[in-house]
Motif scaffolding. Structure first.
Motif, PDB file in Angstrom:
ATOM      1  N   ALA A 132      11.405   6.684  -1.630  1.00  0.00           N
ATOM      2  CA  ALA A 132      10.118   6.750  -0.887  1.00  0.00           C
ATOM      3  C   ALA A 132       9.992   5.441  -0.841  1.00  0.00           C
ATOM      4  O   ALA A 132      10.654   4.505  -0.862  1.00  0.00           O
ATOM      5  CB  ALA A 132       8.777   7.183  -2.332  1.00  0.00           C
ATOM      6  N   LEU A 133       8.821   5.489   0.443  1.00  0.00           N
ATOM      7  CA  LEU A 133       8.367   4.002   1.261  1.00  0.00           C
ATOM      8  C   LEU A 133       7.646   4.400   1.598  1.00  0.00           C
ATOM      9  O   LEU A 133       6.773   5.065   1.474  1.00  0.00           O
ATOM     10  CB  LEU A 133       9.895   4.075   2.362  1.00  0.00           C
ATOM     11  CG  LEU A 133      10.194   4.946   3.513  1.00  0.00           C
ATOM     12  CD1 LEU A 133       8.704   4.951   4.345  1.00  0.00           C
ATOM     13  CD2 LEU A 133      11.460   5.104   3.993  1.00  0.00           C
ATOM     14  N   GLN A 134       7.252   2.818   2.391  1.00  0.00           N
ATOM     15  CA  GLN A 134       5.591   3.197   2.691  1.00  0.00           C
ATOM     16  C   GLN A 134       6.402   2.384   4.409  1.00  0.00           C
ATOM     17  O   GLN A 134       6.717   1.345   4.243  1.00  0.00           O
ATOM     18  CB  GLN A 134       5.425   2.154   2.145  1.00  0.00           C
ATOM     19  CG  GLN A 134       3.668   1.622   2.262  1.00  0.00           C
ATOM     20  CD  GLN A 134       3.231   0.455   0.967  1.00  0.00           C
ATOM     21  OE1 GLN A 134       3.779   0.684   0.187  1.00  0.00           O
ATOM     22  NE2 GLN A 134       2.097  -0.322   2.064  1.00  0.00           N
TER      23      GLN A 134
ATOM     24  N   PRO B 133       7.630   1.648  15.218  1.00  0.00           N
ATOM     25  CA  PRO B 133       8.418   2.659  15.842  1.00  0.00           C
ATOM     26  C   PRO B 133       9.803   2.795  14.213  1.00  0.00           C
ATOM     27  O   PRO B 133      10.411   3.509  14.571  1.00  0.00           O
ATOM     28  CB  PRO B 133       9.429   1.617  16.106  1.00  0.00           C
ATOM     29  CG  PRO B 133       8.802   0.168  16.773  1.00  0.00           C
ATOM     30  CD  PRO B 133       7.627   0.451  15.595  1.00  0.00           C
ATOM     31  N   ALA B 134       9.360   2.211  13.377  1.00  0.00           N
ATOM     32  CA  ALA B 134      10.976   2.486  12.291  1.00  0.00           C
ATOM     33  C   ALA B 134      10.156   3.754  11.572  1.00  0.00           C
ATOM     34  O   ALA B 134      11.301   4.808  11.199  1.00  0.00           O
ATOM     35  CB  ALA B 134      10.587   1.176  11.086  1.00  0.00           C
ATOM     36  N   ARG B 135       9.114   4.426  11.707  1.00  0.00           N
ATOM     37  CA  ARG B 135       9.309   5.192  10.840  1.00  0.00           C
ATOM     38  C   ARG B 135       9.754   6.786  11.968  1.00  0.00           C
ATOM     39  O   ARG B 135      10.063   7.859  10.936  1.00  0.00           O
ATOM     40  CB  ARG B 135       7.994   6.159  11.740  1.00  0.00           C
ATOM     41  CG  ARG B 135       7.126   7.260  11.340  1.00  0.00           C
ATOM     42  CD  ARG B 135       5.965   8.187  11.500  1.00  0.00           C
ATOM     43  NE  ARG B 135       5.066   8.739  10.670  1.00  0.00           N
ATOM     44  CZ  ARG B 135       4.146   9.628  10.990  1.00  0.00           C
ATOM     45  NH1 ARG B 135       2.948   8.842  11.125  1.00  0.00           N
ATOM     46  NH2 ARG B 135       4.329  10.863  10.654  1.00  0.00           N
ATOM     47  N   ARG B 136      10.056   6.974  13.088  1.00  0.00           N
ATOM     48  CA  ARG B 136      10.902   7.162  13.794  1.00  0.00           C
ATOM     49  C   ARG B 136      12.764   7.108  12.698  1.00  0.00           C
ATOM     50  O   ARG B 136      13.530   8.343  12.623  1.00  0.00           O
ATOM     51  CB  ARG B 136      10.958   7.094  14.872  1.00  0.00           C
ATOM     52  CG  ARG B 136      10.384   7.659  16.085  1.00  0.00           C
ATOM     53  CD  ARG B 136      10.057   7.542  17.204  1.00  0.00           C
ATOM     54  NE  ARG B 136      10.249   6.147  17.954  1.00  0.00           N
ATOM     55  CZ  ARG B 136       9.806   5.230  18.227  1.00  0.00           C
ATOM     56  NH1 ARG B 136       8.717   5.371  17.977  1.00  0.00           N
ATOM     57  NH2 ARG B 136      10.567   4.489  18.608  1.00  0.00           N
TER      58      ARG B 136
ATOM     59  N   ASP C 155      -1.213   2.771   5.953  1.00  0.00           N
ATOM     60  CA  ASP C 155       0.139   2.103   6.228  1.00  0.00           C
ATOM     61  C   ASP C 155       0.847   4.298   5.555  1.00  0.00           C
ATOM     62  O   ASP C 155       0.041   4.834   6.003  1.00  0.00           O
ATOM     63  CB  ASP C 155       0.130   2.292   4.325  1.00  0.00           C
ATOM     64  CG  ASP C 155       0.259   0.891   4.388  1.00  0.00           C
ATOM     65  OD1 ASP C 155       0.981   0.085   5.040  1.00  0.00           O
ATOM     66  OD2 ASP C 155      -0.540   0.053   3.589  1.00  0.00           O
ATOM     67  N   VAL C 156       1.578   4.604   6.326  1.00  0.00           N
ATOM     68  CA  VAL C 156       2.301   5.500   5.912  1.00  0.00           C
ATOM     69  C   VAL C 156       3.154   5.711   4.680  1.00  0.00           C
ATOM     70  O   VAL C 156       4.341   5.317   4.163  1.00  0.00           O
ATOM     71  CB  VAL C 156       2.593   6.591   7.218  1.00  0.00           C
ATOM     72  CG1 VAL C 156       3.703   7.723   6.605  1.00  0.00           C
ATOM     73  CG2 VAL C 156       2.033   6.422   8.144  1.00  0.00           C
ATOM     74  N   PHE C 157       2.978   7.329   3.764  1.00  0.00           N
ATOM     75  CA  PHE C 157       3.891   6.592   2.854  1.00  0.00           C
ATOM     76  C   PHE C 157       4.808   7.756   2.792  1.00  0.00           C
ATOM     77  O   PHE C 157       4.071   9.135   2.832  1.00  0.00           O
ATOM     78  CB  PHE C 157       3.312   7.109   1.526  1.00  0.00           C
ATOM     79  CG  PHE C 157       2.330   5.408   1.010  1.00  0.00           C
ATOM     80  CD1 PHE C 157       3.113   4.769   0.113  1.00  0.00           C
ATOM     81  CD2 PHE C 157       1.494   5.603   1.273  1.00  0.00           C
ATOM     82  CE1 PHE C 157       2.323   3.376  -0.032  1.00  0.00           C
ATOM     83  CE2 PHE C 157       0.265   4.525   1.452  1.00  0.00           C
ATOM     84  CZ  PHE C 157       1.176   3.437   0.020  1.00  0.00           C
ATOM     85  N   MET C 158       5.767   7.781   2.601  1.00  0.00           N
ATOM     86  CA  MET C 158       7.495   8.880   2.935  1.00  0.00           C
ATOM     87  C   MET C 158       8.435   9.531   1.612  1.00  0.00           C
ATOM     88  O   MET C 158       8.332   8.080   1.280  1.00  0.00           O
ATOM     89  CB  MET C 158       7.918   8.652   4.410  1.00  0.00           C
ATOM     90  CG  MET C 158       7.107   8.022   5.693  1.00  0.00           C
ATOM     91  SD  MET C 158       7.683   8.270   7.127  1.00  0.00           S
ATOM     92  CE  MET C 158       8.500   9.298   7.282  1.00  0.00           C
ATOM     93  N   VAL C 159       8.893  10.365   1.851  1.00  0.00           N
ATOM     94  CA  VAL C 159       9.115  10.845   0.314  1.00  0.00           C
ATOM     95  C   VAL C 159      10.536  11.437   1.263  1.00  0.00           C
ATOM     96  O   VAL C 159      10.299  12.133   2.303  1.00  0.00           O
ATOM     97  CB  VAL C 159       8.622  11.454  -0.029  1.00  0.00           C
ATOM     98  CG1 VAL C 159       8.349  12.825   0.030  1.00  0.00           C
ATOM     99  CG2 VAL C 159       9.396  11.239  -1.834  1.00  0.00           C
ATOM    100  N   ARG C 160      12.161  10.924   0.519  1.00  0.00           N
ATOM    101  CA  ARG C 160      13.214  11.738   0.709  1.00  0.00           C
ATOM    102  C   ARG C 160      13.609  12.173  -0.183  1.00  0.00           C
ATOM    103  O   ARG C 160      14.104  11.541  -1.267  1.00  0.00           O
ATOM    104  CB  ARG C 160      14.231  10.636   2.006  1.00  0.00           C
ATOM    105  CG  ARG C 160      14.918  12.038   2.085  1.00  0.00           C
ATOM    106  CD  ARG C 160      16.236  10.847   2.382  1.00  0.00           C
ATOM    107  NE  ARG C 160      17.332  11.556   2.821  1.00  0.00           N
ATOM    108  CZ  ARG C 160      18.505  11.121   2.484  1.00  0.00           C
ATOM    109  NH1 ARG C 160      18.911  10.977   1.534  1.00  0.00           N
ATOM    110  NH2 ARG C 160      20.103  11.772   2.852  1.00  0.00           N
TER     111      ARG C 160
END
Length: 161
Positions: free
Chosen positions: A122-124, A130-133, A149-154
């Motif tokens: 996971a990350l924030q 631009p790192a989101r891409r 913030d955008v919280f993302m998961v993989r």
């Protein structure tokens, strides 16, 4: 130690990762301030002291690796276990190296290791960064987001686009 070779068409660069030491904290804190400044200013959240102190307060040599390019300090990346996940933190790369494939190679290397451990990562990331891409290309999807913030998961073994 992970290593790689990047050829961006203009020149070739060797990169390596090494374990962080306490002596690395100030270099990483300064890089954080440089890398995040534009996004934090855009969001009205830049504070010259706080941006560095937040890194100092959360820096962990146990989980952080330093990125070296051609033997010189170029960035950092951390994977910290928390809440049944590994949190990708403090992933910063010197601006002169951004867009040349180094960040992609480092992230892919760390994600392969996390996949081997069966770890969900996971990350924030800041809204509009631009790192989101980069993260989306490596299989991260949005879990939640707010105004900052955008919280993302993989999931482990996540697909890379």
């Amino acid at each position: 130690m992970d290593t790689g070779l990047i050829d961006d068409g203009a020149r070739t660069a060797d990169w390596t990762l090494r374990a962080a030491t306490p002596a690395d904290v100030e270099a990483v804190a300064e890089l954080r301030a440089v890398v995040l400044r534009a996004d934090l200013e855009r969001l009205g959240r830049y504070d010259e002291h706080h941006v560095r102190q937040r890194l100092r307060d959360h820096f962990s040599v146990d989980h952080t690796r330093v990125v070296l390019v051609d033997g010189a300090f170029a960035g950092s990346i951390a994977l910290r276990p928390r809440d049944g996940r590994e949190w990708l933190e403090h992933f910063y790369l010197a601006p002169r190296l951004q867009g040349r494939g180094v960040g992609t190679a480092v992230l892919a290397s760390e994600l392969r290791a996390a996949d081997a451990r069966g770890a969900t990562v996971a990350l924030q990331v800041l809204q509009g960064s631009p790192a989101r891409r980069l993260y989306e290309r490596h299989g991260f999807t949005v879990e939640t987001e707010d105004a900052i913030d955008v919280f993302m998961v993989r999931p482990a073994g996540g697909r890379v686009r």
